[in-house]
Each structure stands twice: as structure tokens, then as C-alpha cells.
Scaffold this motif. Structure first.
Motif, PDB file in Angstrom:
ATOM      1  N   LYS A 166     -81.677 -66.408  -1.828  1.00  0.00           N
ATOM      2  CA  LYS A 166     -81.147 -64.854  -2.142  1.00  0.00           C
ATOM      3  C   LYS A 166     -82.716 -63.334  -2.687  1.00  0.00           C
ATOM      4  CE  LYS A 166     -76.122 -64.886  -1.943  1.00  0.00           C
ATOM      5  NZ  LYS A 166     -76.288 -65.737  -0.600  1.00  0.00           N
ATOM      6  N   GLY A 167     -83.889 -64.313  -1.564  1.00  0.00           N
ATOM      7  CA  GLY A 167     -85.146 -63.098  -2.145  1.00  0.00           C
ATOM      8  C   GLY A 167     -85.391 -64.498  -3.179  1.00  0.00           C
ATOM      9  N   GLN A 168     -85.462 -65.122  -4.268  1.00  0.00           N
ATOM     10  CA  GLN A 168     -85.821 -65.873  -4.940  1.00  0.00           C
ATOM     11  C   GLN A 168     -85.557 -67.238  -4.963  1.00  0.00           C
ATOM     12  OE1 GLN A 168     -85.251 -63.789  -8.516  1.00  0.00           O
ATOM     13  NE2 GLN A 168     -82.684 -64.288  -8.703  1.00  0.00           N
ATOM     14  N   GLY A 169     -86.293 -68.075  -6.229  1.00  0.00           N
ATOM     15  CA  GLY A 169     -86.067 -69.013  -6.457  1.00  0.00           C
ATOM     16  C   GLY A 169     -86.180 -70.217  -5.487  1.00  0.00           C
ATOM     17  N   ALA A 170     -86.123 -71.793  -6.075  1.00  0.00           N
ATOM     18  CA  ALA A 170     -87.498 -72.386  -5.554  1.00  0.00           C
ATOM     19  C   ALA A 170     -86.351 -73.325  -3.375  1.00  0.00           C
ATOM     20  CB  ALA A 170     -87.417 -73.815  -6.202  1.00  0.00           C
ATOM     21  N   VAL A 171     -87.503 -73.755  -3.093  1.00  0.00           N
ATOM     22  CA  VAL A 171     -86.917 -74.215  -1.556  1.00  0.00           C
ATOM     23  C   VAL A 171     -88.270 -75.308  -1.555  1.00  0.00           C
ATOM     24  CG1 VAL A 171     -87.164 -73.963   0.691  1.00  0.00           C
ATOM     25  CG2 VAL A 171     -87.183 -71.875  -0.616  1.00  0.00           C
ATOM     26  N   PRO A 172     -88.209 -76.606  -2.473  1.00  0.00           N
ATOM     27  CA  PRO A 172     -88.772 -77.025  -2.759  1.00  0.00           C
ATOM     28  C   PRO A 172     -88.752 -78.545  -1.562  1.00  0.00           C
ATOM     29  CG  PRO A 172     -86.859 -78.129  -3.326  1.00  0.00           C
ATOM     30  CD  PRO A 172     -86.588 -76.504  -3.106  1.00  0.00           C
ATOM     31  N   TRP A 173     -90.671 -78.663  -1.708  1.00  0.00           N
ATOM     32  CA  TRP A 173     -90.747 -79.520  -0.429  1.00  0.00           C
ATOM     33  C   TRP A 173     -90.792 -80.822  -0.699  1.00  0.00           C
ATOM     34  CZ3 TRP A 173     -94.906 -79.792   3.001  1.00  0.00           C
ATOM     35  CH2 TRP A 173     -95.457 -81.389   3.015  1.00  0.00           C
ATOM     36  N   ALA A 174     -90.205 -81.419  -1.505  1.00  0.00           N
ATOM     37  CA  ALA A 174     -89.352 -83.124  -2.303  1.00  0.00           C
ATOM     38  C   ALA A 174     -88.251 -83.248  -1.436  1.00  0.00           C
ATOM     39  CB  ALA A 174     -88.918 -82.638  -3.786  1.00  0.00           C
ATOM     40  N   HIS A 175     -88.100 -81.762  -0.756  1.00  0.00           N
ATOM     41  CA  HIS A 175     -86.467 -81.973  -0.589  1.00  0.00           C
ATOM     42  C   HIS A 175     -87.236 -82.204   1.413  1.00  0.00           C
ATOM     43  CE1 HIS A 175     -82.111 -81.568   2.006  1.00  0.00           C
ATOM     44  NE2 HIS A 175     -82.981 -80.632   2.507  1.00  0.00           N
ATOM     45  N   GLU A 176     -87.326 -82.728   2.544  1.00  0.00           N
ATOM     46  CA  GLU A 176     -87.601 -83.347   3.433  1.00  0.00           C
ATOM     47  C   GLU A 176     -87.672 -82.100   4.299  1.00  0.00           C
ATOM     48  OE1 GLU A 176     -89.329 -84.511   7.536  1.00  0.00           O
ATOM     49  OE2 GLU A 176     -86.967 -84.209   6.528  1.00  0.00           O
TER      50      GLU A 176
END
Length: 149
Positions: A94-104
Motif C-alpha cells: 500500500k505504498g509502504q513497507g518492506a519487500v524483502p530480498w530474503a524472499h526470492e
């Protein structure tokens, strides 16, 4: 932190795994010994056959940067960036928050943003490069791509 445990009320965004056939095709190109012309043609073929595969656009952008073609890299990375924004929004971002690299499955998007940042630097688009750097820092707090100073 698991994506279902909110940090300050914001959860991590985890993209779904890519199509197995598309991922296998891209991996096949990556793993083969090819001359540069062949590699480029095959990478373009994967992107054309699987335009929603974010890793395909990232791979093309990175390949173009390695060949000192920042204009092509910028174009390929821009496609991955915009398709990635659509994908993370569909996944609940929703426009903020992590999209982590750890999740391939997130890596194709993050690599596209990173390649866009690098290509922007190469063509003198400093404001765009800084926006991408800031965005990557917000998306991946662990800074897997090492963009922080």
C-alpha cells in the motif's frame, strides 16, 4: 520477520513465485556458455515469452549495463520497475513497507530498481538515481544490494 507480523502496522510484501517454466528458461540462459549476441537474443526471447517475469527484465538490464549500454539498461529496468510496482500492489503493498530480498520472488523487482538506479547514474539522471536508492532502502531494510552509504 514473517510477513504476517506487522511492523508498526505494516506487513512485508511477498510476491508469488514466478511461473516455473519461465524461471527455468531464464536459469537455462544464465547457466549456459554463450557469446554476448546469443545471450542477448535468448534473454530478449525469455522477456518476450514471459513479460511478467520480473527477473527477466532485471537480467536484461544488468546484461546491458555489463555491455556499457546504459540507455538499453534504463529501458529494460524501467519495464521491470513498473511491472514490479503493479505486482507488489497486487500482492497487497500500500505504498509502504518492506519487500524483502530474503524472499526470492521479490528479487526480480528489487534487481530492476537497482539496475534502474545504476543506469540512471550512468546517463546523468541523478534525481532518478537518488529516488531509486531511497526506494530500495525503504523496500529492503536489510540492504541486500548495498545501496546505503
Amino acid at each position: 520477520m514473517p510477513h504476517d507480523l506487522p511492523l508498526h502496522g505494516v506487513t512485508e510484501t511477498l510476491l508469488p513465485a514466478g511461473d516455473d517454466d519461465a524461471v527455468a528458461q531464464l536459469r537455462g540462459v544464465r547457466d549456459r556458455e554463450l557469446d554476448e549476441r546469443e545471450r542477448g537474443e535468448l534473454l530478449r526471447g525469455v522477456a518476450a515469452a514471459h513479460p511478467t517475469l520480473l527477473a527477466g527484465w532485471a537480467e536484461l538490464a544488468e546484461w546491458s549495463l555489463e555491455r556499457d549500454d546504459p540507455v538499453a539498461a534504463y529501458a529494460f529496468a524501467r519495464v521491470g520497475y513498473h511491472r514490479g510496482l503493479d505486482a507488489i500492489r497486487r500482492a497487497g503493498w500500500k505504498g509502504q513497507g518492506a519487500v524483502p530480498w530474503a524472499h526470492e520472488p521479490n528479487r526480480g523487482f528489487l534487481r530492476s530498481v537497482h539496475a534502474l538506479m545504476r543506469a540512471a547514474v550512468a546517463i546523468g539522471e541523478d534525481d532518478e538515481a537518488e529516488r531509486c536508492k531511497t526506494f530500495l532502502s525503504q523496500l529492503d531494510p536489510d540492504d541486500a544490494l548495498d545501496v546505503r552509504d
